[in-house]
Write an enzyme that holds these catalytic residues in place. Structure first.
Site, PDB file in Angstrom:
ATOM      1  N   LYS A 191      48.901   1.101  28.042  1.00 22.78           N
ATOM      2  CA  LYS A 191      47.776   1.793  27.407  1.00 22.78           C
ATOM      3  C   LYS A 191      46.890   2.362  28.516  1.00 22.78           C
ATOM      4  O   LYS A 191      46.125   1.639  29.143  1.00 22.78           O
ATOM      5  CB  LYS A 191      47.007   0.819  26.510  1.00 22.78           C
ATOM      6  CG  LYS A 191      46.004   1.510  25.579  1.00 22.78           C
ATOM      7  CD  LYS A 191      44.664   1.702  26.258  1.00 22.78           C
ATOM      8  CE  LYS A 191      43.682   2.458  25.387  1.00 22.78           C
ATOM      9  NZ  LYS A 191      42.507   2.934  26.156  1.00 22.78           N
ATOM     10  N   GLU A 266      41.758  -7.588  37.034  1.00 19.51           N
ATOM     11  CA  GLU A 266      41.192  -7.021  38.255  1.00 19.51           C
ATOM     12  C   GLU A 266      39.949  -6.270  37.809  1.00 19.51           C
ATOM     13  O   GLU A 266      40.033  -5.239  37.151  1.00 19.51           O
ATOM     14  CB  GLU A 266      42.203  -6.114  38.953  1.00 19.51           C
ATOM     15  CG  GLU A 266      41.837  -5.804  40.391  1.00 19.51           C
ATOM     16  CD  GLU A 266      41.087  -4.493  40.515  1.00 19.51           C
ATOM     17  OE1 GLU A 266      39.840  -4.547  40.692  1.00 19.51           O
ATOM     18  OE2 GLU A 266      41.716  -3.442  40.447  1.00 19.51           O
ATOM     19  N   CYS A 300      36.594   0.239  42.493  1.00 19.65           N
ATOM     20  CA  CYS A 300      36.133  -1.139  42.291  1.00 19.65           C
ATOM     21  C   CYS A 300      35.761  -1.803  43.613  1.00 19.65           C
ATOM     22  O   CYS A 300      34.908  -2.698  43.645  1.00 19.65           O
ATOM     23  CB  CYS A 300      37.197  -1.951  41.560  1.00 19.65           C
ATOM     24  SG  CYS A 300      38.819  -1.913  42.349  1.00 19.65           S
ATOM     25  N   GLU A 399      26.820  -3.098  39.785  1.00 20.60           N
ATOM     26  CA  GLU A 399      27.865  -2.116  40.053  1.00 20.60           C
ATOM     27  C   GLU A 399      27.508  -0.794  39.391  1.00 20.60           C
ATOM     28  O   GLU A 399      27.238  -0.747  38.190  1.00 20.60           O
ATOM     29  CB  GLU A 399      29.216  -2.605  39.541  1.00 20.60           C
ATOM     30  CG  GLU A 399      30.347  -1.658  39.878  1.00 20.60           C
ATOM     31  CD  GLU A 399      31.712  -2.176  39.455  1.00 20.60           C
ATOM     32  OE1 GLU A 399      32.696  -1.931  40.177  1.00 20.60           O
ATOM     33  OE2 GLU A 399      31.793  -2.838  38.399  1.00 20.60           O
TER      34      GLU A 399
END
Length: 496
Positions: A191, A266, A300, A399
């Site tokens: 997906k 992750e 990331c 973040e």
């Protein structure tokens, strides 16, 4: 601006409706619904893609299960490796086509996209060598009965794997997960992110062309709530592998408890990058700038917290401003562009809000902080640098996932390490110094899955990748990821 000419194959691909791939057949969503994919550089619709739902997920999982217990189980390890090698060759053959699709739907500069396409082939080639090297062992057991006993272990594939991947590296993230899935003998329902489904569709076309049996890899495009959620919750999925935000990762972990499926995550990061006073300041400042501005900061592992020794702070800030000013913002298909747009209007809104909040909370804006005036369309934002002496603003703690760097100064190394580790994340960290003793000492104390010394964002398929704390569970790549897609079976044989 002069943009590169699209390949005829890319134009033809975009003109065709994107479809689901289930059980070896390209098909529309059961609902008939479709969604638009936008070019973030000009906000125009690139293509329309099938919007899969729960019924499509059920069909895809069933097709994967049939392949896992049937045709795929009959393939030898050598045959699996050969198929992966064929796929790597196709990825090399169609590299430019893949790169153009990445740039069109993600926005990144074409040179960066070409690097991603090249990396994808190398990753698949690495995993092509694994199928014939997955092995068990014999163990010198000592049963209480005293009977002679042979004990050996087998490594067996987990089964049906749900792979949910993000938009920031739309091709790389697919192969990071598909490589070990296929090497171990598992099967997949993939997906992709709804912002970037096109290159995933083209990848699956190449998987089909490489000769993988029907049902081994299935593709269901769609929205997270309608496609990703039922996939994560599905009772016949044995493992889910997800890359994305920590917030969504928590939901994935909760969804997996229904049948206790295996999970690897992750997730996010707020990675500290540290400059010691003895470092090569020019090189370190460039590394820091590249570490946050690469891929528009949508990484990331972005080095979004920069700790600079007070004695070299002014020099580093000057260098950072120079690197930020040198970036040429523009469409990714323009070879002159070194920074493309953010992926969506939503992402632009989020980053813009952080820029405003950062200033309201006391961080000093050194450069950037706004949309570029010369670009009327597209989701562009200037590369931005803050100085936060108190280290309390949101831009120093949360973040952002954009080209926004927050600089803090330090004087004492022990206090520095505590500050660098003072985060719920632990994905990556970096250190710039000429002193190897300091480098190894600090690296050992940083709570991060990857630590880079005098470099940043170095990733290799032979090396494990993952995070501490809320940056995730498990590791991608290397031999570590093989364990994540296999079960260990212990077999005892009574030899008496």
């Amino acid at each position: 601006m002069s943009q590169i000419q699209l390949l005829p194959a890319v134009e033809k691909f975009l003109a065709q409706p994107g479809r689901l791939f289930i059980g070896g057949t390209w098909q529309d969503a059961a609902s008939g619904r479709r969604f638009a994919v936008e070019n973030p550089a000009n906000e125009c619709v690139l293509a329309e893609v099938a919007e899969g739902g729960e019924r499509d997920v059920d069909t895809a999982v069933a097709a994967a299960r049939a392949a896992f217990t049937g045709v795929w189980a009959q393939q030898s390890p050598a045959q699996r490796g050969l198929l992966l090698f064929r796929l790597a060759e196709l990825l090399d053959q169609y590299r430019e086509e893949l790169a153009q699709l990445i740039t069109l739907e993600n926005g990144k500069p074409i040179a960066t996209a070409r690097g991603e396409a090249a990396s994808a082939a190398n990753i698949i080639r690495y995993f092509a060598g694994w199928p014939t090297k997955i092995e068990g062992s014999t163990l010198p057991v000592s049963p209480s009965s005293g009977a002679p006993m042979l004990n050996y272990t087998l490594r067996e594939p987990v089964g049906v794997c749900a792979l949910i991947v993000p938009w920031n590296f739309p091709l790389t993230m697919c192969v990071w997960k598909l490589g070990p899935v296929l090497a171990t003998g598992c099967v997949a329902v993939l997906k992709p992110a709804e912002q970037t489904p096109l290159v995933a569709i083209r990848l699956v076309q190449l998987i089909e062309a490489a000769g993988f049996p029907p049902g081994v890899v299935n593709l269901v495009t769609g929205l997270g709530i309608h496609t990703g959620a039922p996939l994560a919750q599905h009772p016949d999925v044995d493992k889910i592998a997800f890359t994305g935000s920590t917030q969504v990762g928590r939901l994935i972990a909760q969804a997996a408890t229904g049948n206790m499926k295996k999970v690897s995550l992750e997730l996010g990061g707020k990675s500290p990058n540290i400059i010691l006073p003895d470092a090569d300041i020019v090189r370190a400042a460039k590394g820091a700038a590249d570490g946050i501005f690469y891929n528009q900061g949508q990484v990331c592992t972005a080095g979004s917290r920069l700790y600079v020794h007070a004695s070299v702070l002014d020099q580093v800030l000057e260098e950072l401003q120079r690197h930020a000013a040198a970036h040429v913002l523009g469409p990714g298909l323009d070879p002159a562009s070194s920074m493309g747009p953010l992926v969506s209007a939503r992402q632009l809104g989020s980053v813009s809000a952080y820029l405003q909040r950062g200033q309201e909370e006391g961080a000093e804006l050194i450069c950037g902080g706004a949309r570029p005036a010369h670009l009327e369309r597209g989701h562009f934002i200037q590369p931005s640098v803050f100085l936060d002496r108190a280290e309390r603003a949101c831009v120093a703690r949360e973040e952002i996932f954009g080209p926004v760097l927050t600089v803090m100064s330090w004087t004492e190394i022990d206090e520095l390490v505590l500050r660098a580790n003072d985060s719920p994340y632990g994905l990556a960290a970096g250190l710039w110094t000429r002193d190897l003793r300091s480098a190894h000492r600090v690296a050992a104390q940083l709570k991060a899955g990857s630590v880079w010394i005098n470099c940043w964002n170095v990733v290799d398929p032979a090396s494990p990748f993952g995070g501490y704390k809320q940056s995730g569970w498990g590791r991608e790549m290397s031999k570590n990821v093989i364990d994540a897609y296999t079960e260990t079976k212990s077999v005892f044989v009574d030899l008496a």
